[in-house]
Scaffold this motif. Sequence first.
Motif, PDB file in Angstrom:
ATOM      1  N   ASP A   1       0.823  -1.211   0.000  1.00 17.97           N
ATOM      2  CA  ASP A   1       0.000   0.000   0.000  1.00 17.97           C
ATOM      3  C   ASP A   1       0.858   1.264   0.000  1.00 17.97           C
ATOM      4  O   ASP A   1       0.389   2.344   0.326  1.00 17.97           O
ATOM      5  CB  ASP A   1      -0.959   0.010   1.194  1.00 17.97           C
ATOM      6  CG  ASP A   1      -2.111   1.001   0.995  1.00 17.97           C
ATOM      7  OD1 ASP A   1      -2.605   1.100  -0.141  1.00 17.97           O
ATOM      8  OD2 ASP A   1      -2.494   1.673   1.967  1.00 17.97           O
TER       9      ASP A   1
ATOM     10  N   PRO B   1      -7.297   1.693  -4.332  1.00 15.40           N
ATOM     11  CA  PRO B   1      -6.532   2.516  -3.383  1.00 15.40           C
ATOM     12  C   PRO B   1      -5.675   3.577  -4.063  1.00 15.40           C
ATOM     13  O   PRO B   1      -5.562   4.705  -3.569  1.00 15.40           O
ATOM     14  CB  PRO B   1      -5.674   1.486  -2.646  1.00 15.40           C
ATOM     15  CG  PRO B   1      -6.417   0.205  -2.777  1.00 15.40           C
ATOM     16  CD  PRO B   1      -7.055   0.258  -4.122  1.00 15.40           C
TER      17      PRO B   1
ATOM     18  N   ARG C   1      -5.978   7.731  -3.802  1.00 14.23           N
ATOM     19  CA  ARG C   1      -4.838   8.582  -3.456  1.00 14.23           C
ATOM     20  C   ARG C   1      -4.706   9.759  -4.430  1.00 14.23           C
ATOM     21  O   ARG C   1      -4.195  10.822  -4.071  1.00 14.23           O
ATOM     22  CB  ARG C   1      -3.545   7.778  -3.488  1.00 14.23           C
ATOM     23  CG  ARG C   1      -3.483   6.621  -2.494  1.00 14.23           C
ATOM     24  CD  ARG C   1      -3.090   7.076  -1.107  1.00 14.23           C
ATOM     25  NE  ARG C   1      -2.849   5.936  -0.253  1.00 14.23           N
ATOM     26  CZ  ARG C   1      -1.674   5.370  -0.060  1.00 14.23           C
ATOM     27  NH1 ARG C   1      -0.606   5.851  -0.666  1.00 14.23           N
ATOM     28  NH2 ARG C   1      -1.542   4.331   0.753  1.00 14.23           N
TER      29      ARG C   1
END
Length: 427
Positions: A95, A332, A336
Motif C-alpha cells: 500500500d 486505493p 490517493r
Amino acid sequence: MTRRTHIVGAGIAGLSAALAVTGRDGEAIVYEAAPQPGGRCRTLQPADGFIHDNGTHVLFTANGRTLDLLETVGARNRWLEPEPKGLPLYDGRTDAFQRVGLSPWSWLLPSRRPPGLTVPDLARILRLLFPAKDCPVASIIGDRPIMDSLIEPLTVAVLNTPAAQASSQRLACALRQLLRPGSGRLLVARNGLSADLIEPALATLATRGASVLTGQRLHRLLIGNGRAIGLALSDRTVMLGPDDQVILALPPYEVARLLPGLPVPASFEPILNVHYRMNGPAAPRFVGFTGTLAQWALIRPTHVSVTVSAADAVIDRNAADVAARIWREIVPALRRLGLDAAGDRQPDTRVVKEKRATIRQAAEVLPQPPLLPLANLALAGDWLGSLPATIESAVMAGEHAAALLRNARCTRASILRDRPLKTEDAA
C-alpha cells in the motif's frame, strides 16, 4: 506516367511512410482493411458513447522521430507531460505510494529513486545498458528488489515480454536513449490517439493530395518478373504502372500470407486493456503499479484506462472476472489521486483484448525478411529490425521504407542513364 507509392496499411508505419513520400512531392495512396485508420493507435467510438483509446500508448521525449512527425502534422503541442514530478508508483502489496523518476539522472534525488535501489544494482543496470551479448533481462539483474520495482515493469512496458525471456539488447536500445538529460519525460495525448495523432496526420496527407481508402484489404499481391504489378483489394484490382511502388506496412503474419516463404516472426505477446467509465481530473494523469495484475493506468476526465502487458496468463480468462480483480487492486491508488472510487462500486467497464499485440521480443534470433523483397516493394512495421516494437520504431520503419524505394529508384535510373541506348531500351 504518374509515379505513385501504394501503401497497404494505415497504422503508424503506413502513415509515416505516406508522410515521407508526400513530403518529397511524391504521390501516395493508402489502403486500410479496417473501417478506421490508426492500427493499434486509434480511438474507439462505439455506439454507446463510451469513447476511449484502444490502449494506453505513451511517448518519451527521447522519441525524436515521432516528435518530428508530430511537428510535421502540427500536433506536437497536443502531447503533454502528465507527471512532471515523477511517475506515481503504487505498490499493491504494501500500500506504499511514491514518485519514481524515469531518468537515471533523477535518481540523484532520494525521493525519486526506485524502491530498493542500491549501489550494486547500479552496476547491474549498467550491464543491462551495454550487454555483451543478448540474454534475458532477468539473468542480468537477478533476484533483486529492483526487479519488481523497476526492471520488470519497464521491460514489459517497452518490450511487452516478461523479463525472464525478454531481450536485453532490445531493451538496452530503448534505455540508452533515456540517458540524455531531459529525454525521460513521459508524454500522453491530451485528447486521445485519434484526435492528437491520427487525425492530424490524415489532415496533412489530405492537403498534400494523398488518398486514404478504408475497407480495402489486400487479398492478393500480383507479381511478375520480380516486381509487384497489381493489388487485388476488397472491391477493386489496382494494376501498377512501370514506375509505381508498394509499401506493405502490415504485421508479420499478413506479410507471410501475401509473400509466402519470407522469414517473419511467428510468436506474439498479448495485451489486455480495461477501460472504466468514471469521472476523472480535468487533465490526464498517469500511475504505475507493482504487486498488481495491471502495470499502469492512464486517467482521463471521462474514464480510466488500465493496461496488462505480456498478458498471456490472463488473456483467455473471463473478461468480467479480470476487470473486477483489476478494479479492486487499483482503487486505493485512484483514491490517493483524488478520484471517487470504491471497491464495491465498479463503473461501466469495457475490456479490449489484443492477442497478437506485438511480436515476442525474446533473447533469441528472430526471423527477419529482406526489407526489399521485390524490386519495387518495401516492408514497414515496428516488428522489423532489432529495435523495440514501439511507436518510435513504427515511424522509423515507415520513413526507412520510403527512403529505400527512393534510393532504389535513383540507383536504377542512374544505371539506365549510364548504359548505351539500345533498340530494346527504346522499346
